[in-house]
Design an enzyme around this catalytic site. Sequence first.
Site, PDB file in Angstrom:
ATOM      1  N   ASP A   1       2.707  16.099  -7.466  1.00 12.87           N
ATOM      2  CA  ASP A   1       2.061  17.403  -7.629  1.00 12.87           C
ATOM      3  C   ASP A   1       1.966  18.120  -6.296  1.00 12.87           C
ATOM      4  OD1 ASP A   1       0.644  19.594  -8.487  1.00 12.87           O
ATOM      5  OD2 ASP A   1      -1.275  18.546  -8.599  1.00 12.87           O
TER       6      ASP A   1
ATOM      7  N   ARG B   1      -3.394  19.785 -17.238  1.00 12.88           N
ATOM      8  CA  ARG B   1      -3.961  20.153 -18.539  1.00 12.88           C
ATOM      9  C   ARG B   1      -2.932  20.843 -19.428  1.00 12.88           C
ATOM     10  NH1 ARG B   1      -8.557  23.607 -15.765  1.00 12.88           N
ATOM     11  NH2 ARG B   1      -8.352  21.767 -14.455  1.00 12.88           N
TER      12      ARG B   1
ATOM     13  N   LYS C   1      -0.528  23.093  -2.379  1.00 12.32           N
ATOM     14  CA  LYS C   1      -1.628  22.353  -1.772  1.00 12.32           C
ATOM     15  C   LYS C   1      -1.497  22.383  -0.255  1.00 12.32           C
ATOM     16  CE  LYS C   1      -2.126  18.941  -5.531  1.00 12.32           C
ATOM     17  NZ  LYS C   1      -3.528  19.140  -5.886  1.00 12.32           N
TER      18      LYS C   1
ATOM     19  N   GLU D   1      -2.082  22.085 -13.472  1.00 12.82           N
ATOM     20  CA  GLU D   1      -0.897  21.879 -14.307  1.00 12.82           C
ATOM     21  C   GLU D   1      -1.041  20.729 -15.294  1.00 12.82           C
ATOM     22  OE1 GLU D   1      -0.798  18.478 -12.026  1.00 12.82           O
ATOM     23  OE2 GLU D   1      -1.245  20.495 -11.319  1.00 12.82           O
TER      24      GLU D   1
ATOM     25  N   ASP E   1      -0.574  11.216  -9.472  1.00 10.10           N
ATOM     26  CA  ASP E   1      -0.907  12.137 -10.548  1.00 10.10           C
ATOM     27  C   ASP E   1      -0.253  11.770 -11.875  1.00 10.10           C
ATOM     28  OD1 ASP E   1      -2.689  14.159 -10.947  1.00 10.10           O
ATOM     29  OD2 ASP E   1      -1.315  15.792 -10.505  1.00 10.10           O
TER      30      ASP E   1
ATOM     31  N   ASP F   1      -1.850  24.909  -9.814  1.00 11.70           N
ATOM     32  CA  ASP F   1      -2.302  23.561  -9.468  1.00 11.70           C
ATOM     33  C   ASP F   1      -3.222  22.986 -10.542  1.00 11.70           C
ATOM     34  OD1 ASP F   1      -2.348  21.286  -7.920  1.00 11.70           O
ATOM     35  OD2 ASP F   1      -3.976  21.974  -6.618  1.00 11.70           O
TER      36      ASP F   1
ATOM     37  N   LYS G   1      -0.997  11.973 -18.944  1.00 13.89           N
ATOM     38  CA  LYS G   1      -0.501  12.951 -17.972  1.00 13.89           C
ATOM     39  C   LYS G   1       0.400  12.228 -16.980  1.00 13.89           C
ATOM     40  CE  LYS G   1      -2.007  15.652 -13.944  1.00 13.89           C
ATOM     41  NZ  LYS G   1      -3.158  16.027 -13.081  1.00 13.89           N
TER      42      LYS G   1
END
Length: 488
Positions: A263, A344, A270, A342, A281, A340, A258
Site C-alpha cells: 500500500d 475498504r 504515504k 483503499e 496490508d 489511502d 483484504k
Amino acid sequence: MSSIGFASSTKTLLKGAKTIAVVGAAAVFNKRRFPKLLGKKLDALTVELAKTVEAGDLGASATTLTGGEPAKLGVGVLPDSVSRYNAASRAECVRRAMGGLAAGKGKLAIILVVDDPSHILAQAIAIGRCFPQFSGKSKAKSRRVQLLAVDRKGAVIKPESGVTGTVAAVRDSAELVDTPPSELHPEAFANRARELLEGTDVEIEEIVGDELAERGLGGIHAVGRAALSAPRLFVASYTPAGSSEDAEDQRHVALVGKGVTYDTGGLHLKPRGGMEGMKCDMGGAAATLGAFRVLVAARCRHRVSLVLCMAENAIGPASYKPDDILTMHSGKTVEINNTDAEGRLLLADGVSFAARELEADTIFDAATLTGAQMISTGVVHGAVVTNDAELEQTMIAAGHHSGDLLHPLPFAPELYKQEFSSQVADMCNSVRNRMNAQSACAAQFVYNHLDGADVRWGHVDLAGPAFRKDRATGFGVAVLAATVLNLS
C-alpha cells in the site's frame, strides 16, 4: 526454518535437547507442589531458578547452565491470574516469556504446565510466534522446537486434534505477510494460496484484471489496476462430504480477506515512515486463508467459501484518482476522497460478492484496515464489529480460547453513515470526521455494501496485532477458525 511439534512423553522430549524450558504460572514453581518432570536434580534447579524471577503482570524468564544434559535450563514464569479481558491461557505472557528463551542453538524442549487442556492451543500458537518462518538473511537460523503439555501434577496431556495444524497455519500466514512485496504481488499471492490448498477437496476460481470490472467488482479493479501484477478475486469453496443444503445446523460461511500486497497510499501517497511495513496490508487475507485451511482440515460441518481480494495499491497513469466515482459490486457508487482508504473498497466488493453471488448466510471479513484500531483496542486485541449480538459473543469467546483476543466496537449505522455523505455519489470512501469512531466507521463502510442482504456479518480489524515490531504474527487464523467451528 524452525520446526515446531509435540512430543508424546518426557523421554521423547528430552532426547537430543540442548535446552529445556519449563513454562507455567508462578504458583507452579513451589518446592512442595512442583511436579516430577526432569528428575530430582533438574526439578530442584528449576524451582531455584524460578525464585530469581518476578513474573509481574506479563511474565518473565531466566536461564542457567545445568552442568549436564540438557546443557541449558530455562523457566518462563507467568502471572497466577490475569484480568477478564485477557485470555486465561495467558498466551501473551507465554509469548513474552518465550522471547527470552528462544535464542540459542540445537533442539529446544519446552514443557507447558497448563491449568486447563483448552489452554494448549493458545500457548502453542504463542510459542510459534517466537520462531518466525521467513528470513531474508544470508545465514538464516533454524531450530527444532518440541513441546510437551502437562497438568500441575505432571501428567502428560495430549493436545486436541488440530492444534498442530493450526499452529502451522498461523506460522504460514505470518510468513506470507513477512515476504517482501516485490515477491508477493497479487499473482504470486494467488499462486501461493493455490499451493497451500493443494491436495484439499476445494474448488478454486480467480477473477483477474479487467474481468473484475466486467463482473462489477469496481473497487478491487480500481485499486489494483495501476500495478504491474493485475488485481484479482481469489475464491475457494469447501463443501463437507455428504452435506445437504437442507441440513438445519449447516451454514454457508464466507471468509473475506483484504489482500493489499503493498500500500503506497495511491495518489494520496504515504509519507516517508508511513509506507515502510505496508507489506503487512494483506494480513487479513493471510489470516482468512489460514483459517480456511484449518476449517478444511477439521472437516468443518459448514460450507465455507474463501474470498481473497488481492491488489497492489500502486501509482501510475492508470491510478484511480481523488474525485473519481466507482460503481461497486453492490451497485452503490463511491466518490473517492482518499486513495489511502483503499482496503475498504476491496472488502466492500468482497462481502457483496460473498452475499449476492456465493449466497453465504454468514460473512466474516478480516483486514489491517485502520491505524485507529490500535488507538481503540491496542496491539494485543483486534477490534470486532458485527450486526449480530450472539455472533459478537461467539467471536469474543473464540478469541479467549485461541489467544487471538478480540474486543467489540459499536455497530451503529444510524450514527456513522453520515460520515460518508457525498454530494455526487451514494457515499465517499473516507470519513468526514476522523474523531468519530474511525475504526467503527470503516467497518460501517463495508457493511453499507451488504445493504438489503440478509446475512450475519462480523468484521475484524487486526492492524495492530497482525504486525508487531516489524514481524507478522499470523493473528486472526485461530480466532476465525474457532468462531466458525463454534457457530450455531
